[in-house]
Design an enzyme around this catalytic site. Structure first.
Site, short mmCIF file in Angstrom:
data_model
loop_
_atom_site.label_atom_id
_atom_site.label_comp_id
_atom_site.label_asym_id
_atom_site.label_seq_id
_atom_site.Cartn_x
_atom_site.Cartn_y
_atom_site.Cartn_z
CB ALA A 1 -83.63 -50.14 9.42
CG ASP A 2 -83.13 -43.47 11.40
OD1 ASP A 2 -83.46 -43.60 12.59
OD2 ASP A 2 -83.21 -42.39 10.78
CB ILE A 3 -88.01 -43.51 8.70
CG1 ILE A 3 -88.61 -44.92 8.69
CG2 ILE A 3 -88.83 -42.59 7.81
CD1 ILE A 3 -89.98 -45.02 9.32
#
Length: 287
Positions: free
Chosen positions: A241-243
């Protein structure tokens, strides 16, 4: 005062680690002297200096402290923070046959340096939620300099007992959102009261740590995984989920859009059991 030399196995590129650490204004770094001043969190906090005196291939360090009585405790903590017992040569060898080989060559020997204490390792990602990096760094700095303390000019995060006594308005004055202020205060109360024991949590497997943390208001999977990676030094974390991670993979595979979770899972199959280092080096590739 005491001084002790530590010699570890290479590769270990301390200068690249310092370069990254120097971006945080809370870290007291002297890149020319190859030195960082480390806050040691314990019953009576103190400061230790860590200075590189070796090379990437033959790493060596001088560690200096002020209290001879706590020397071994400090040495052990320093070794843990800087991950001196993790054989980076094996990790680089593992990635030499993967799509990440070029990135690992560029950042050869760069270690993951852990947070200096478990409480900041959980508070920092909460502060960083849903804001850009420069604002997150500024918020964290204001939080520490307003409510924490200094020893020999080295900033320390406030103790959980201190943060537990804050009110949301005090954090709102620093431009924290109401919700984020409540998350930090409530979490600090849980830790200060003993309801959440971070040292005990650190002994549990990854899945159990995440399961326990996400029950707490304000902590989702991303924050729990960040705690595992930078607080506990777990080796196989890949926070999809880390951009930043998504952007790094987009760049690596020259995609015209961000990758899907299914694509990220497929790309990362060859990166086990060192997904944490895959994540870290991918972040490094776009910094």
């Amino acid at each position: 005062m005491w001084e002790e030399k530590a010699v570890i196995d290479g590769p270990y590129h301390f200068d690249l680690a310092l370069e990254r650490l120097a971006r945080d204004p809370l870290n007291i770094v002297d890149k020319e002297k190859r030195l960082i001043r480390v806050p040691i969190y314990k019953e009576k906090p103190e400061v230790a200096d860590v200075q590189a005196v070796g090379t990437t291939e033959q790493p060596a360090f001088m560690i200096r402290g002020s209290n001879i009585q706590t020397k071994q405790q400090v040495m052990d903590r320093i070794a843990s923070i800087f991950q001196w017992n993790l054989p980076l040569v094996e990790i680089h060898r593992h990635f030499s046959t993967t799509a990440l080989n070029d990135i690992f060559e560029i950042h050869f020997g760069t270690p993951i340096v852990l947070e200096f204490s478990l409480y900041p390792a959980l508070i920092r990602p909460i502060i960083h939620q849903q804001v850009n990096m420069s604002f997150a760094i500024s918020l964290t700095e204001q939080f520490v300099k307003t409510f924490g303390f200094e020893i020999e000019g080295v900033p320390f995060f406030p103790m959980p007992e201190t943060a537990a006594k804050m009110n949301a308005g005090e954090l709102r004055n620093l431009r924290f959102s109401q919700r984020k202020a409540e998350y930090i205060i409530d979490l600090s109360k849980m830790i200060a009261s003993g309801e959440l024991d971070l040292a005990e949590l650190a002994e549990k497997p990854d899945e159990e740590v995440v399961k326990e943390l996400v029950k707490i208001r304000g902590i989702g999977p991303w924050t729990a995984q960040s705690f595992l990676l930078f607080g506990l030094g777990r080796k196989n974390l890949f926070p999809m989920a880390d951009i930043g991670l998504q952007n790094a993979i987009k760049k690596l595979y020259q995609l015209d859009r961000k990758p899907t979770y299914e694509e990220m899972e497929n790309y990362s199959k060859d990166w086990h059991p060192y997904l944490s280092y895959a994540s870290f080096y991918l972040w490094r590739s776009i910094e």
